[in-house]
Design a protein around this motif. Structure first.
Motif, PDB file in Angstrom:
ATOM      1  N   PHE A   1      80.740  31.725  56.866  1.00  0.00           N
ATOM      2  CA  PHE A   1      79.322  32.020  57.044  1.00  0.00           C
ATOM      3  C   PHE A   1      79.065  33.112  58.078  1.00  0.00           C
ATOM      4  O   PHE A   1      78.083  33.827  58.000  1.00  0.00           O
ATOM      5  CB  PHE A   1      78.566  30.752  57.441  1.00  0.00           C
ATOM      6  N   LEU A   2      79.973  33.194  59.071  1.00  0.00           N
ATOM      7  CA  LEU A   2      79.675  34.123  60.161  1.00  0.00           C
ATOM      8  C   LEU A   2      80.112  35.557  59.894  1.00  0.00           C
ATOM      9  O   LEU A   2      79.655  36.475  60.554  1.00  0.00           O
ATOM     10  CB  LEU A   2      80.286  33.620  61.475  1.00  0.00           C
ATOM     11  N   THR A   3      81.025  35.743  58.919  1.00  0.00           N
ATOM     12  CA  THR A   3      81.458  37.113  58.671  1.00  0.00           C
ATOM     13  C   THR A   3      80.443  37.893  57.845  1.00  0.00           C
ATOM     14  O   THR A   3      80.435  39.114  57.860  1.00  0.00           O
ATOM     15  CB  THR A   3      82.815  37.156  57.953  1.00  0.00           C
ATOM     16  N   VAL A   4      79.607  37.168  57.115  1.00  0.00           N
ATOM     17  CA  VAL A   4      78.599  37.851  56.296  1.00  0.00           C
ATOM     18  C   VAL A   4      77.295  37.944  57.101  1.00  0.00           C
ATOM     19  O   VAL A   4      76.971  37.041  57.875  1.00  0.00           O
ATOM     20  CB  VAL A   4      78.355  37.056  54.994  1.00  0.00           C
ATOM     21  N   HIS A   5      76.558  39.034  56.911  1.00  0.00           N
ATOM     22  CA  HIS A   5      75.304  39.196  57.647  1.00  0.00           C
ATOM     23  C   HIS A   5      74.296  38.117  57.248  1.00  0.00           C
ATOM     24  O   HIS A   5      74.139  37.811  56.066  1.00  0.00           O
ATOM     25  CB  HIS A   5      74.708  40.589  57.380  1.00  0.00           C
ATOM     26  N   PRO A   6      73.602  37.533  58.241  1.00  0.00           N
ATOM     27  CA  PRO A   6      72.666  36.440  57.966  1.00  0.00           C
ATOM     28  C   PRO A   6      71.704  36.726  56.830  1.00  0.00           C
ATOM     29  O   PRO A   6      71.445  35.863  55.988  1.00  0.00           O
ATOM     30  CB  PRO A   6      71.915  36.289  59.293  1.00  0.00           C
ATOM     31  N   LEU A   7      71.161  37.948  56.784  1.00  0.00           N
ATOM     32  CA  LEU A   7      70.153  38.218  55.760  1.00  0.00           C
ATOM     33  C   LEU A   7      70.756  38.243  54.352  1.00  0.00           C
ATOM     34  O   LEU A   7      70.094  37.905  53.378  1.00  0.00           O
ATOM     35  CB  LEU A   7      69.446  39.545  56.067  1.00  0.00           C
ATOM     36  N   ILE A   8      72.020  38.630  54.278  1.00  0.00           N
ATOM     37  CA  ILE A   8      72.680  38.586  52.957  1.00  0.00           C
ATOM     38  C   ILE A   8      72.854  37.133  52.520  1.00  0.00           C
ATOM     39  O   ILE A   8      72.576  36.778  51.370  1.00  0.00           O
ATOM     40  CB  ILE A   8      74.047  39.300  53.018  1.00  0.00           C
ATOM     41  N   ILE A   9      73.293  36.294  53.469  1.00  0.00           N
ATOM     42  CA  ILE A   9      73.418  34.871  53.146  1.00  0.00           C
ATOM     43  C   ILE A   9      72.074  34.318  52.705  1.00  0.00           C
ATOM     44  O   ILE A   9      71.970  33.606  51.699  1.00  0.00           O
ATOM     45  CB  ILE A   9      73.927  34.096  54.370  1.00  0.00           C
ATOM     46  N   LEU A  10      71.042  34.688  53.470  1.00  0.00           N
ATOM     47  CA  LEU A  10      69.703  34.215  53.137  1.00  0.00           C
ATOM     48  C   LEU A  10      69.352  34.579  51.691  1.00  0.00           C
ATOM     49  O   LEU A  10      68.892  33.746  50.911  1.00  0.00           O
ATOM     50  CB  LEU A  10      68.718  34.855  54.114  1.00  0.00           C
ATOM     51  N   ALA A  11      69.615  35.821  51.332  1.00  0.00           N
ATOM     52  CA  ALA A  11      69.289  36.267  49.976  1.00  0.00           C
ATOM     53  C   ALA A  11      70.097  35.490  48.927  1.00  0.00           C
ATOM     54  O   ALA A  11      69.568  35.043  47.903  1.00  0.00           O
ATOM     55  CB  ALA A  11      69.567  37.766  49.849  1.00  0.00           C
ATOM     56  N   LEU A  12      71.387  35.318  49.211  1.00  0.00           N
ATOM     57  CA  LEU A  12      72.235  34.605  48.251  1.00  0.00           C
ATOM     58  C   LEU A  12      71.757  33.158  48.060  1.00  0.00           C
ATOM     59  O   LEU A  12      71.638  32.670  46.937  1.00  0.00           O
ATOM     60  CB  LEU A  12      73.697  34.616  48.728  1.00  0.00           C
ATOM     61  N   VAL A  13      71.477  32.498  49.191  1.00  0.00           N
ATOM     62  CA  VAL A  13      70.999  31.109  49.116  1.00  0.00           C
ATOM     63  C   VAL A  13      69.707  31.045  48.309  1.00  0.00           C
ATOM     64  O   VAL A  13      69.522  30.169  47.459  1.00  0.00           O
ATOM     65  CB  VAL A  13      70.789  30.530  50.531  1.00  0.00           C
ATOM     66  N   PHE A  14      68.837  32.016  48.557  1.00  0.00           N
ATOM     67  CA  PHE A  14      67.565  32.051  47.844  1.00  0.00           C
ATOM     68  C   PHE A  14      67.786  32.137  46.328  1.00  0.00           C
ATOM     69  O   PHE A  14      67.244  31.355  45.553  1.00  0.00           O
ATOM     70  CB  PHE A  14      66.748  33.249  48.330  1.00  0.00           C
ATOM     71  N   ILE A  15      68.630  33.065  45.934  1.00  0.00           N
ATOM     72  CA  ILE A  15      68.895  33.233  44.489  1.00  0.00           C
ATOM     73  C   ILE A  15      69.520  31.971  43.899  1.00  0.00           C
ATOM     74  O   ILE A  15      69.122  31.477  42.841  1.00  0.00           O
ATOM     75  CB  ILE A  15      69.830  34.442  44.263  1.00  0.00           C
ATOM     76  N   LEU A  16      70.464  31.428  44.639  1.00  0.00           N
ATOM     77  CA  LEU A  16      71.175  30.234  44.165  1.00  0.00           C
ATOM     78  C   LEU A  16      70.201  29.070  43.941  1.00  0.00           C
ATOM     79  O   LEU A  16      70.191  28.418  42.895  1.00  0.00           O
ATOM     80  CB  LEU A  16      72.225  29.844  45.206  1.00  0.00           C
ATOM     81  N   LEU A  17      69.356  28.844  44.941  1.00  0.00           N
ATOM     82  CA  LEU A  17      68.433  27.713  44.836  1.00  0.00           C
ATOM     83  C   LEU A  17      67.369  27.959  43.781  1.00  0.00           C
ATOM     84  O   LEU A  17      66.934  27.044  43.094  1.00  0.00           O
ATOM     85  CB  LEU A  17      67.769  27.433  46.185  1.00  0.00           C
ATOM     86  N   TRP A  18      66.955  29.214  43.659  1.00  0.00           N
ATOM     87  CA  TRP A  18      65.948  29.543  42.645  1.00  0.00           C
ATOM     88  C   TRP A  18      66.471  29.152  41.256  1.00  0.00           C
ATOM     89  O   TRP A  18      65.760  28.566  40.449  1.00  0.00           O
ATOM     90  CB  TRP A  18      65.616  31.025  42.700  1.00  0.00           C
ATOM     91  N   SER A  19      67.715  29.465  41.000  1.00  0.00           N
ATOM     92  CA  SER A  19      68.235  29.179  39.659  1.00  0.00           C
ATOM     93  C   SER A  19      68.725  27.728  39.517  1.00  0.00           C
ATOM     94  O   SER A  19      68.601  27.131  38.460  1.00  0.00           O
ATOM     95  CB  SER A  19      69.366  30.155  39.311  1.00  0.00           C
ATOM     96  N   LEU A  20      69.268  27.131  40.580  1.00  0.00           N
ATOM     97  CA  LEU A  20      69.825  25.786  40.441  1.00  0.00           C
ATOM     98  C   LEU A  20      68.820  24.679  40.772  1.00  0.00           C
ATOM     99  O   LEU A  20      68.814  23.636  40.135  1.00  0.00           O
ATOM    100  CB  LEU A  20      71.060  25.626  41.335  1.00  0.00           C
ATOM    101  N   ALA A  21      68.012  24.892  41.816  1.00  0.00           N
ATOM    102  CA  ALA A  21      67.069  23.841  42.197  1.00  0.00           C
ATOM    103  C   ALA A  21      65.695  24.212  41.658  1.00  0.00           C
ATOM    104  O   ALA A  21      65.529  24.260  40.453  1.00  0.00           O
ATOM    105  CB  ALA A  21      67.045  23.671  43.707  1.00  0.00           C
ATOM    106  N   ASN A  22      64.726  24.464  42.511  1.00  0.00           N
ATOM    107  CA  ASN A  22      63.435  24.949  42.007  1.00  0.00           C
ATOM    108  C   ASN A  22      62.851  25.964  42.981  1.00  0.00           C
ATOM    109  O   ASN A  22      63.246  26.034  44.138  1.00  0.00           O
ATOM    110  CB  ASN A  22      62.476  23.785  41.727  1.00  0.00           C
ATOM    111  N   PRO A  23      61.907  26.778  42.510  1.00  0.00           N
ATOM    112  CA  PRO A  23      61.377  27.886  43.309  1.00  0.00           C
ATOM    113  C   PRO A  23      60.836  27.430  44.665  1.00  0.00           C
ATOM    114  O   PRO A  23      61.042  28.097  45.671  1.00  0.00           O
ATOM    115  CB  PRO A  23      60.241  28.425  42.436  1.00  0.00           C
TER     116      PRO A  23
END
Ligand code: ATP
Ligand code: MG
Lengths: 274, 397
Positions: free
Chosen positions: A43-65
């Motif tokens: 988690f720490l090697t990737v920039h926080p905002l990139i992680i944020l974006a990835l998590v957002f996309i992941l949850l949008w498609s797997l969980a709900n908006p």
């Protein structure tokens, strides 16, 4: 009547374990340290905002908006308060604790559902584990594992595992008897019955157990920090010792945000299986 | 040939069956034994065999031990003593892997409340038995789809069970049982949870399926009407044991004891019923002048294997069998002479039903019903008479 030396007995048992099981404890320490640092470095090697974006996309498609948007806002807030690193440390601890609790708790839960004897033995033990003040676990944890993340994790697992065991057992016992009978009537092996009928049908309940496990792990964050587990707990402790309201509140808020995020995410996965 | 043989079977629920066993031998009844030993006698003294291709009905009131007995056959319940033999193999003490094998390949079960897996589609429910045998996905789904078509559910393969009506769910239950291609079907009140109309059509469907599949079926019910309709033989159970085994006719005409008599009481009242009350319309018939061609065509149209022949005045002339008619057609004969059977069973409209039953039992033809002028006014076939009696009996009572 003379005072029973109950405390002394426990002390002796712990001392014995400390001497005789040292190798085992060292081994466990090593594994856990590797596990936790792995999660952290990922988690720490990737920039926080990139992680944020990835998590957002992941949850949008797997969980709900809704969950995706809420999580993104929460994570941004943590980033903005400059608590990202501490939060990742805490997250790594919580995830590792949950993983261990599941690894031990789910099989134990299944055992309590299948054997009345196991049920009778394990249930009182769980009551004990859950009602004993969590601070007490810190003492043997430190004796066995020294200071740092590993004893924190040990205390957290002991405290957070009971609901996983309970709810797994409950979920499996609640599978309608006629479905278990049907599975038997077609010649399933015990393993097939478990994996094809009982666990899938118990999944929502097991997920509720996982959710509780995560929540309890988070509630241990500050306590674990007292023995050097680091992360957000450190922020809060520092706030307390310096009477620094701003620092203490921000650390506390970050814990709450993480709790809400993890709660919503696991719940939305639980619902998908309903 | 006997497919299933059950000897001296006893099931006692509880941890200490020995004492209860002894008390049974000494002739104590269930209630005494429960009071003295705290053990529940599920079934005792069970002896019967089921023939290959037979529909054997277990009937009795709630708590009489039907389900317990049925579950002993595939060892879902472990009998306390006695033996169960399937295809000549004693399975009473067979090892778990042998039992598993029997459940996978030989004996399937259909449940009262369907017991479908709610998290699996219809297709995967039906394929369950094959799945646990390790049949590859594509192959088992193909087989499952076939069976689903047989039970009339084509198009519903990817639905979940709770999207289906009760009747459809039980078709899935039946399909799931048939997918393993078992010789033996155990059906525990399989149609009891369905409403009457659906239930009746499921019974019809089971019978027509059975016509082609020829399984050995043990069917549990507490409904006499159902038992009479689908059972080749019926075993009446009371308080844990079998009180009478026989064909529907045996049981209706010679009740073995008071219990059976009470059970069939409603039917017995139909002594006041006459043939007229339960007969079907004499349809189709052929006239003497019609000849074998017409007779054969009518039989084909109606899916029957024999047909009554009447004179122009509708007097009964006899009966013609499909095979004879076919022969005559092949030989280009235009008349019924030689193939008409004149000595057919017949009764008058005033004959009490109870006297009709023995006549029906002895003949393989339908029975003709004639009025005072000897005109054909109705026909009687086995199933419909018995079922009709049970129903009308209820009305009279
Ligand atoms: N697991 C069990 N433990 C104890 N007693 C049992 C058990 N299963 C059945 N019995 C008892 O055995 C007897 C027979 O029960 P069974 O279920 O076979 O009856 P049934 O004829 O199928 O009744 P129903 O029409 O209600 O299904 C009853 O007295 C019942 O209470
Ligand atoms: Mg029953």
């Amino acid at each position: 009547m003379p005072k029973l030396p109950i405390g002394l007995w426990v002390e002796q048992i712990v001392a014995w374990a400390q001497v005789n099981l040292e190798g085992l404890f060292d081994f466990i320490t090593l594994i856990i340290e590797v596990l936790v640092t792995r999660i952290e470095t990922v988690f720490l090697t990737v920039h926080p905002l990139i992680i944020l974006a990835l998590v957002f996309i992941l949850l949008w498609s797997l969980a709900n908006p809704k969950v995706a948007i809420g999580t993104a806002i929460g994570l941004y807030l943590i980033y903005n308060m400059e608590l990202w690193e501490a939060s990742i440390q805490t997250l790594a601890l919580v995830l590792a604790a949950t993983a261990l609790a599941l690894l031990l708790g789910v099989p134990l839960g299944i055992l309590t559902a299948r054997s009345n004897l196991a049920h009778k033995l394990i249930m009182p033990l769980l009551d004990f584990m859950q009602t004993m003040p969590a601070f007490v676990y810190l003492i043997p944890a430190v004796l066995f594992f020294g200071l740092g993340q590993v004893p924190g994790l040990f205390a957290t697992v002991v405290f957070a595992m009971p609901p996983t065991i309970r709810l797994t057992g409950l979920g499996i016992r609640q599978v309608p008897a006629q479905l278990v009978e049907a599975s038997d009537a077609f010649g399933s092996t015990e393993w097939q019955k478990l994996t094809k009928v009982q666990i899938p049908l118990a999944l929502p309940t097991i997920m509720a157990g996982i959710n509780q496990c995560i929540m309890l792990s988070l509630s241990m964050v500050v306590i674990a920090a007292m023995i050097g587990a680091g992360g957000l707990g450190d922020e809060v402790l520092a706030g307390i010792s310096r009477l620094d309201i701003a620092k203490g509140f921000e650390g506390g808020l970050a814990i709450v945000i993480m709790a809400i995020i993890l709660d919503r995410v696991t719940q939305s996965f639980g619902e998908r299986h309903r | 040939m006997s497919k299933i043989i059950i000897k001296d079977l006893v099931k006692i629920f509880g941890d200490h069956p020995e004492k209860a066993q002894e008390m049974l031998k000494e002739g104590y009844d269930k209630d005494d034994i429960l009071e003295k030993t705290r053990q529940t006698v599920g079934i005792f003294d069970i002896n019967f065999s089921v023939n290959e291709g037979e529909v054997f009905v277990l009937m009795g009131l709630s708590g009489s031990g039907k389900s317990t007995l049925l579950r002993c056959v595939n060892r879902l319940i472990e009998p306390t003593s006695g033996t169960i033999t399937i295809d000549g193999e004693d399975i009473t003490l067979a090892e778990p892997d042998v039992i598993r094998d029997i459940r996978r390949n030989k004996v399937s079960m259909v449940f009262q409340r369907f017991a479908l897996f709610p998290h699996r589609t219809v297709l995967d429910n039906v394929a369950y038995g094959l799945e646990i045998q390790g049949v590859p996905t594509a192959q088992r789904r193909e087989k499952a789809a076939q069976v689903i078509e047989t039970v009339g559910l084509k198009g519903w393969e990817y639905s979940l069970p709770d999207q289906l009506s009760g009747g459809m769910q039980q078709r899935v239950g039946l399909a799931r049982a048939l997918a393993n291609n078992p010789d033996i079907l155990l059906m525990d009140e399989a149609f009891s949870a369905l409403d009457p109309l659906i239930r009746k059509s499921m019974q019809d469907e089971l019978l027509s399926l059975q016509n082609t599949l020829n399984k050995t079926i043990i069917f549990v019910t507490h409904d006499l009407d159902e038992a009479l309709k689908i059972g080749d033989r019926i075993a009446l159970m009371n308080n844990g044991t079998i009180v009478q085994i026989g064909t529907a006719e045996d049981i209706l005409t010679n009740p073995a004891n008071d219990y059976v008599e009470r059970f069939v009481e409603d039917v017995d009242k139909t002594k006041v019923l006459t043939a007229e009350g339960v007969m079907k319309a004499p349809d189709p018939v052929v006239f003497l002048k019609d000849g074998p061609h017409v007779a054969l065509r009518r039989m084909k149209e109606h899916g029957i294997s024999s047909i009554f022949v009447v004179t122009r005045e509708r007097r009964l002339a006899g009966i013609v069998l499909a095979e004879d008619a076919l022969q005559a057609v092949k030989e280009h004969r235009e008349e019924f002479r030689n193939i008409i059977i004149e000595d057919v069973p017949k009764v008058s409209i005033a004959t009490p039903v109870i006297d009709v039953i023995p006549v029906l039992a002895e003949t393989k033809f339908p029975v003709a019903v004639t009025n005072d002028d000897d005109k054909l006014v109705g026909i009687l076939v086995k199933g419909s008479v018995l079922a009709g009696m049970a129903r009308k009996g209820d009305n009279i009572a």
